[in-house]
Motif scaffolding. Structure first.
Motif, PDB file in Angstrom:
ATOM      1  N   ILE A 105       0.869  -1.186   0.000  1.00  0.00           N
ATOM      2  CA  ILE A 105       0.000   0.000   0.000  1.00  0.00           C
ATOM      3  C   ILE A 105       0.897   1.224   0.000  1.00  0.00           C
ATOM      4  O   ILE A 105       1.536   1.530   1.020  1.00  0.00           O
ATOM      5  N   ASN A 106       0.979   1.856  -1.156  1.00  0.00           N
ATOM      6  CA  ASN A 106       1.824   3.049  -1.311  1.00  0.00           C
ATOM      7  C   ASN A 106       3.272   2.772  -0.904  1.00  0.00           C
ATOM      8  O   ASN A 106       3.909   3.573  -0.227  1.00  0.00           O
ATOM      9  N   GLY A 107       3.776   1.587  -1.302  1.00  0.00           N
ATOM     10  CA  GLY A 107       5.176   1.240  -1.046  1.00  0.00           C
ATOM     11  C   GLY A 107       5.445   0.673   0.324  1.00  0.00           C
ATOM     12  O   GLY A 107       6.582   0.384   0.664  1.00  0.00           O
ATOM     13  N   VAL A 108       4.419   0.492   1.174  1.00  0.00           N
ATOM     14  CA  VAL A 108       4.603  -0.040   2.529  1.00  0.00           C
ATOM     15  C   VAL A 108       3.899  -1.386   2.637  1.00  0.00           C
ATOM     16  O   VAL A 108       2.744  -1.517   2.245  1.00  0.00           O
ATOM     17  N   TYR A 109       4.609  -2.400   3.173  1.00  0.00           N
ATOM     18  CA  TYR A 109       4.005  -3.705   3.418  1.00  0.00           C
ATOM     19  C   TYR A 109       3.421  -3.695   4.825  1.00  0.00           C
ATOM     20  O   TYR A 109       4.140  -3.505   5.803  1.00  0.00           O
ATOM     21  N   TYR A 110       2.127  -3.896   4.942  1.00  0.00           N
ATOM     22  CA  TYR A 110       1.498  -3.894   6.264  1.00  0.00           C
ATOM     23  C   TYR A 110       1.384  -5.337   6.755  1.00  0.00           C
ATOM     24  O   TYR A 110       0.368  -5.997   6.566  1.00  0.00           O
ATOM     25  N   GLN A 111       2.454  -5.814   7.381  1.00  0.00           N
ATOM     26  CA  GLN A 111       2.438  -7.163   7.925  1.00  0.00           C
ATOM     27  C   GLN A 111       1.736  -7.173   9.282  1.00  0.00           C
ATOM     28  O   GLN A 111       1.242  -6.154   9.755  1.00  0.00           O
ATOM     29  N   LEU A 112       1.733  -8.331   9.917  1.00  0.00           N
ATOM     30  CA  LEU A 112       1.157  -8.433  11.260  1.00  0.00           C
ATOM     31  C   LEU A 112       2.086  -7.765  12.268  1.00  0.00           C
ATOM     32  O   LEU A 112       3.144  -7.258  11.933  1.00  0.00           O
ATOM     33  N   ARG A 113       1.690  -7.776  13.534  1.00  0.00           N
ATOM     34  CA  ARG A 113       2.480  -7.105  14.565  1.00  0.00           C
ATOM     35  C   ARG A 113       3.892  -7.686  14.629  1.00  0.00           C
ATOM     36  O   ARG A 113       4.082  -8.889  14.501  1.00  0.00           O
ATOM     37  N   PRO A 114       4.884  -6.835  14.868  1.00  0.00           N
ATOM     38  CA  PRO A 114       6.258  -7.328  14.956  1.00  0.00           C
ATOM     39  C   PRO A 114       6.494  -8.032  16.301  1.00  0.00           C
ATOM     40  O   PRO A 114       5.738  -7.853  17.255  1.00  0.00           O
ATOM     41  N   SER A 115       7.559  -8.824  16.354  1.00  0.00           N
ATOM     42  CA  SER A 115       7.970  -9.443  17.614  1.00  0.00           C
ATOM     43  C   SER A 115       9.484  -9.482  17.668  1.00  0.00           C
ATOM     44  O   SER A 115      10.154  -9.484  16.633  1.00  0.00           O
ATOM     45  N   LEU A 116      10.023  -9.474  18.890  1.00  0.00           N
ATOM     46  CA  LEU A 116      11.462  -9.554  19.107  1.00  0.00           C
ATOM     47  C   LEU A 116      11.784 -10.752  19.973  1.00  0.00           C
ATOM     48  O   LEU A 116      11.072 -11.039  20.940  1.00  0.00           O
ATOM     49  N   THR A 117      12.842 -11.448  19.639  1.00  0.00           N
ATOM     50  CA  THR A 117      13.298 -12.591  20.428  1.00  0.00           C
ATOM     51  C   THR A 117      14.777 -12.409  20.740  1.00  0.00           C
ATOM     52  O   THR A 117      15.572 -12.143  19.830  1.00  0.00           O
ATOM     53  N   PRO A 118      15.177 -12.535  22.031  1.00  0.00           N
ATOM     54  CA  PRO A 118      14.325 -12.768  23.196  1.00  0.00           C
ATOM     55  C   PRO A 118      13.686 -11.467  23.683  1.00  0.00           C
ATOM     56  O   PRO A 118      14.015 -10.392  23.189  1.00  0.00           O
ATOM     57  N   GLU A 119      12.795 -11.591  24.656  1.00  0.00           N
ATOM     58  CA  GLU A 119      12.169 -10.396  25.222  1.00  0.00           C
ATOM     59  C   GLU A 119      13.059  -9.751  26.280  1.00  0.00           C
ATOM     60  O   GLU A 119      12.855  -8.598  26.646  1.00  0.00           O
ATOM     61  N   LYS A 120      14.049 -10.534  26.792  1.00  0.00           N
ATOM     62  CA  LYS A 120      15.034 -10.000  27.732  1.00  0.00           C
ATOM     63  C   LYS A 120      16.405 -10.472  27.288  1.00  0.00           C
ATOM     64  O   LYS A 120      16.577 -11.616  26.882  1.00  0.00           O
ATOM     65  N   LYS A 121      17.400  -9.592  27.362  1.00  0.00           N
ATOM     66  CA  LYS A 121      18.737  -9.933  26.892  1.00  0.00           C
ATOM     67  C   LYS A 121      19.792  -9.298  27.780  1.00  0.00           C
ATOM     68  O   LYS A 121      19.672  -8.131  28.171  1.00  0.00           O
ATOM     69  N   THR A 122      20.820 -10.069  28.124  1.00  0.00           N
ATOM     70  CA  THR A 122      21.955  -9.549  28.890  1.00  0.00           C
ATOM     71  C   THR A 122      23.163  -9.424  27.966  1.00  0.00           C
ATOM     72  O   THR A 122      23.514 -10.365  27.255  1.00  0.00           O
ATOM     73  N   VAL A 123      23.784  -8.237  27.961  1.00  0.00           N
ATOM     74  CA  VAL A 123      24.964  -7.975  27.135  1.00  0.00           C
ATOM     75  C   VAL A 123      26.015  -7.300  28.017  1.00  0.00           C
ATOM     76  O   VAL A 123      25.679  -6.416  28.813  1.00  0.00           O
ATOM     77  N   TYR A 124      27.256  -7.730  27.888  1.00  0.00           N
ATOM     78  CA  TYR A 124      28.330  -7.131  28.678  1.00  0.00           C
ATOM     79  C   TYR A 124      28.902  -5.913  27.952  1.00  0.00           C
ATOM     80  O   TYR A 124      28.859  -5.820  26.722  1.00  0.00           O
ATOM     81  N   VAL A 125      29.423  -4.964  28.724  1.00  0.00           N
ATOM     82  CA  VAL A 125      29.992  -3.726  28.193  1.00  0.00           C
ATOM     83  C   VAL A 125      31.015  -4.045  27.097  1.00  0.00           C
ATOM     84  O   VAL A 125      31.846  -4.954  27.250  1.00  0.00           O
ATOM     85  N   ASP A 126      30.943  -3.283  25.991  1.00  0.00           N
ATOM     86  CA  ASP A 126      31.831  -3.407  24.830  1.00  0.00           C
ATOM     87  C   ASP A 126      31.492  -4.594  23.935  1.00  0.00           C
ATOM     88  O   ASP A 126      32.159  -4.819  22.923  1.00  0.00           O
ATOM     89  N   THR A 132       2.331  -1.588  12.052  1.00  0.00           N
ATOM     90  CA  THR A 132       1.254  -2.319  12.734  1.00  0.00           C
ATOM     91  C   THR A 132       1.460  -2.456  14.230  1.00  0.00           C
ATOM     92  O   THR A 132       0.693  -3.142  14.899  1.00  0.00           O
ATOM     93  N   GLY A 133       2.509  -1.865  14.809  1.00  0.00           N
ATOM     94  CA  GLY A 133       2.682  -1.964  16.253  1.00  0.00           C
ATOM     95  C   GLY A 133       4.139  -1.943  16.658  1.00  0.00           C
ATOM     96  O   GLY A 133       5.032  -1.608  15.866  1.00  0.00           O
ATOM     97  N   THR A 134       4.365  -2.313  17.919  1.00  0.00           N
ATOM     98  CA  THR A 134       5.722  -2.294  18.463  1.00  0.00           C
ATOM     99  C   THR A 134       6.030  -3.608  19.155  1.00  0.00           C
ATOM    100  O   THR A 134       5.132  -4.347  19.570  1.00  0.00           O
ATOM    101  N   ALA A 135       7.323  -3.894  19.295  1.00  0.00           N
ATOM    102  CA  ALA A 135       7.822  -5.035  20.065  1.00  0.00           C
ATOM    103  C   ALA A 135       9.031  -4.558  20.847  1.00  0.00           C
ATOM    104  O   ALA A 135       9.785  -3.694  20.373  1.00  0.00           O
ATOM    105  N   THR A 136       9.214  -5.068  22.061  1.00  0.00           N
ATOM    106  CA  THR A 136      10.300  -4.580  22.912  1.00  0.00           C
ATOM    107  C   THR A 136      11.164  -5.707  23.449  1.00  0.00           C
ATOM    108  O   THR A 136      10.733  -6.866  23.535  1.00  0.00           O
ATOM    109  N   CYS A 137      12.372  -5.350  23.808  1.00  0.00           N
ATOM    110  CA  CYS A 137      13.301  -6.246  24.491  1.00  0.00           C
ATOM    111  C   CYS A 137      14.012  -5.444  25.573  1.00  0.00           C
ATOM    112  O   CYS A 137      14.578  -4.378  25.290  1.00  0.00           O
ATOM    113  N   ILE A 138      13.931  -5.925  26.810  1.00  0.00           N
ATOM    114  CA  ILE A 138      14.624  -5.267  27.914  1.00  0.00           C
ATOM    115  C   ILE A 138      16.072  -5.740  27.926  1.00  0.00           C
ATOM    116  O   ILE A 138      16.354  -6.930  28.082  1.00  0.00           O
ATOM    117  N   VAL A 139      16.992  -4.814  27.724  1.00  0.00           N
ATOM    118  CA  VAL A 139      18.413  -5.132  27.641  1.00  0.00           C
ATOM    119  C   VAL A 139      19.097  -4.727  28.942  1.00  0.00           C
ATOM    120  O   VAL A 139      19.000  -3.578  29.378  1.00  0.00           O
TER     121      VAL A 139
END
Length: 735
Positions: A285-306, A353-360
């Motif tokens: 639709i006018n160059g935009v694909y309207y898919q279903l709601r996005p999702s992120l995996t995992p919903e929580k992630k631990t990353v060390y500095v650098d 179509t929406g948002t998805a989050t991951c707590i880092v």
């Protein structure tokens, strides 16, 4: 991978079955269970360029990972609803061509490999593989055909060529490994010269592709029937119902809290439908694909500095990534997280179509030990984990312990010190204690020559350790026989028997593991009234033995006598060490529980275990007699029970005295044919064979009967004074 069944009668039968299943499906609301049991994921999110060879590969890549289940595939349903559960490698190719808007004049719609090959040959677009004498080099977008049998006229599988990797095909295939869509880049069976590869269809991509719409999207209903409503709400009035498999044209999209709604047209009807119960097909639709709601995996992630980490997303086409606190972590346009400072941030993916989050959670590097202990003269190595930087080490008191640039701490005198590792702006500390005697190992000295063992259970000797050698024991293992210590000797790590060493000083985690008493054997099995002595090695000042008195008795010297069949535990205490000895007492045993004899046969029975006189009796002396020494003599046909009694325990043997018999009393043998007869239940004596009419049948000394002429006669076998007969019929020889 096998060829699809194409008989008309089969199609009619499938059609009847499918119609009978689908006809009764209805939906009362947007929340419904899919009528299709096949997986419908992996939407085609590729945007066509109009270059056929590029587009068919792009579409195919969006499907990698799709897997068939017991309900079939979406490719089979797309091709023909009756084919939903049929082999689908060819239908996958056809589906990709359709999604790429490639006309059927370029790639014909086909469901069987043989049909696809025939079509390419009719278009003069077919090339044999190198194995079958061809010289053609496959191109991107070609359709490659295979044969499990290596016979060119017997095709069994098909795929899409994505390119070449040296001598290997880079190919995307449906219904491949684990019935899924896979890409192969270095498969030996897909080399250019493999017998598995039989040839290529080279589509004429110069024909213009069908233009993809850019004002609407096409979706397909994946539930029984889907409600079409006047507005984007489950409470809105009903406009119409769209059947399972129906394709709708969507011109507007609204992402609400309950569903992603699409304003759609189906036939002459227009209204809002829940796209959560549809599969995206193509268009935008006018160059935009309207898919279903996005999702992120995992919903929580631990990353060390650098360090960095990349999130996995679905339905993320056209999405934008943001970080709620870029001082803690930044995120790239492709979801790659770069950790900067300890703390927490929320990474958000936003689409139409929406948002998805991951707590880092960002964490600082860690030191290998926050506390440590060493004995004067010993060294201990610390390290820093989860960092790409080189730490700077320091000691708060170098007279107590010093530390090298690589984190090696050397204990110098008794006391406490703080070892610090600085990594960037972060300081990591270890409280280090220096003791006079070791607290993480024990010092021993060998009292005699001994050996380094490979393990504390197998005890295979590795090398000799001379008398008087100092040992540093890191851990102790108590087996049922030995006290063993883990050491390193001459560069080899193994175990030494501490019973042959002298303890000097030290402890392991504050505990002293001295050599303790042990049992020479931890268990035994003995017969009733027999005697056994429990032996204690490295015994303490006093040793006591305690038994339950029901199964066995034990003296102060460890002498055991079994008094009743069963199992028990003898408790042994030597000094302060408590040990357990497992004992099993068994009744006496008769050498046989069953015996069979010819009349006049003999067999001697014996009794194992126990002590004292054995009394023998027979329940029927007319069948079998038994002597005072246990010898049985067979007297007459029948059964008798022989009983032996020792230590008041009765033991029995069932004796059977029998006649010899033939394995058959009637046999049919053809002229010039030979069949064998056997005597069963014989004492082993020689058998005399005889034919009553050798003009009809002959028999040799082995009981093998040979047909001479058509007729009847008898063959006899004489053994142990008994004559046995078998009726023989000689039939015509086989024609």
């Amino acid at each position: 991978m096998s060829k699809i069944i194409r008989q008309t009668t089969t199609y009619i039968l499938i059609a009847v079955l499918v119609f009978s299943v689908f006809a009764g499906l209805t939906v009362s609301s947007e929340q419904t269970v899919s009528a299709a049991s096949y997986p419908t994921g992996y939407p085609n999110t590729y945007k066509n360029t109009g270059i056929g060879a590029t587009d068919i590969i792009g579409v195919a890549r969006t499907q990698i990972g799709y897997q068939e289940n017991s309900g079939g595939t979406k490719y089979g349903y797309w091709y023909n609803s009756y084919f939903v559960n049929q082999p689908w490698c060819a239908m996958f190719v056809s589906w990709c061509a359709n999604q790429a808007k490639i006309p059927q004049s370029v790639i014909s719609k086909f469901a069987a490999c043989s049909v696809g090959i025939s079509w390419f040959k009719s278009q003069k677009r077919w090339y044999d593989s190198k194995y079958f004498g061809g010289t053609y080099t496959p191109q991107k977008g070609d359709i490659v055909f295979y044969s499990d049998s290596g016979i060119q006229s017997d095709p069994s599988h098909v795929g899409i060529v994505a390119g070449l990797n040296g001598n290997y095909l880079d190919v995307i295939e449906g219904n491949a490994t684990n019935s899924s869509v896979c890409e192969y880049t270095t498969s030996s069976s897909r080399s250019l010269s493999s017998s598995y590869v039989i040839g290529y269809g080279h589509p004429n991509y110069s024909v213009d592709a069908v233009n993809e719409p850019n004002t609407y999207e096409v979706w397909q209903v994946s539930v029984g029937t889907l409600n079409m409503r006047k507005s984007a709400s489950t409470s809105a009035s009903l406009v119409s119902k769209v059947p399972f498999g129906g394709e709708i044209n969507v011109t507007k999209v609204k992402a609400k809290t309950d569903y992603v709604w699409g304003y759609a047209s189906y036939g002459s009807k227009k209204g809002w439908v829940a796209l959560d119960y549809c599969d995206y097909i193509y268009g935008n639709i006018n160059g935009v694909y309207y898919q279903l709601r996005p999702s992120l995996t995992p919903e929580k992630k631990t990353v060390y500095v650098d360090y960095t980490a990349t999130l996995t997303s679905t339905n993320s086409l056209g999405g934008k990534y943001t970080s709620s606190d870029e001082t803690k972590a930044k995120v790239s346009s492709k979801g790659k997280i770069s950790a900067l400072k300890a703390g927490k941030t929320t990474v958000t993916l936003t689409t139409a179509t929406g948002t998805a989050t991951c707590i880092v959670t960002v964490k600082n590097p860690t030191i290998s030990n926050s506390t440590a202990t060493a004995c004067i003269g010993d060294s201990y190595t610390l390290s820093v984990n989860h960092t790409k930087l080189t730490p700077t080490w320091s000691s708060s008191d170098k007279t107590i312990a010093k530390v090298s640039s690589k984190g090696k701490v050397t204990a110098l005198k008794e006391g406490e010190v703080t070892i610090t590792a600085k990594v960037g702006d972060v300081s990591l500390k270890c409280a280090f204690v220096v003791t006079k005697y070791p607290t993480t190992y024990e010092n021993f000295k060998t009292s005699k020559d001994t050996y380094l063992k490979n393990s504390c259970t197998e005890l295979k000797s590795l090398s000799k350790i001379p008398k008087g050698t100092a040992l540093k024991v890191k851990s102790v293992y108590y087996s049922s026989t030995w006290s063993l210590g883990e050491i390193t000797y001459n560069g080899k790590t193994g175990w030494v028997i501490l019973n042959k060493c002298k303890y000097l000083n030290g402890s392991i985690n504050g505990k002293v593991y001295l050599v303790r008493p042990y049992l020479a054997e931890a268990a035994t099995t003995m017969y009733l009234q027999n005697v056994y002595y429990i032996k204690v090695k490295d015994a303490g000042d006093t040793t006591t033995f305690t038994a339950d008195g029901k199964i066995a008795r034990v003296t102060a010297a460890g002498k055991l006598r079994g008094i009743k069949a069963g199992s028990t535990t003898i408790n042994v205490k030597s000094g302060s060490t408590k040990l357990k000895f497992k004992l099993t007492v068994m009744n006496p045993k008769l050498s046989a529980k069953k015996a069979t004899f010819m009349k006049g046969g003999k067999k001697k029975l014996t009794v194992t275990g126990g002590k004292g006189k054995i009394t023998w009796t027979s329940s029927d002396n007319k069948v079998a007699e038994v002597s005072s020494s246990g010898e049985i003599v067979a007297k007459g046909y029948g059964t008798a029970i022989i009983t032996a009694v020792r230590n008041k325990v009765p033991m029995t043997c069932k004796v059977t005295v029998y006649d010899p018999i033939l394995d058959s009393t009637y046999k049919v043998v053809r002229v010039k044919q030979t069949k064998a007869l056997k005597v069963l239940q014989s004492s082993g004596a020689a058998v005399t064979w005889k034919s009553e009419n050798t003009k009809i049948a002959k028999v040799n000394s082995k009981g093998e009967v040979t047909g001479v002429a058509v007729g009847r006669t008898k063959v006899t076998a004489t053994v142990d004074g008994v004559t046995l007969k078998c009726d023989i019929r000689i039939a015509k020889a086989a024609s």
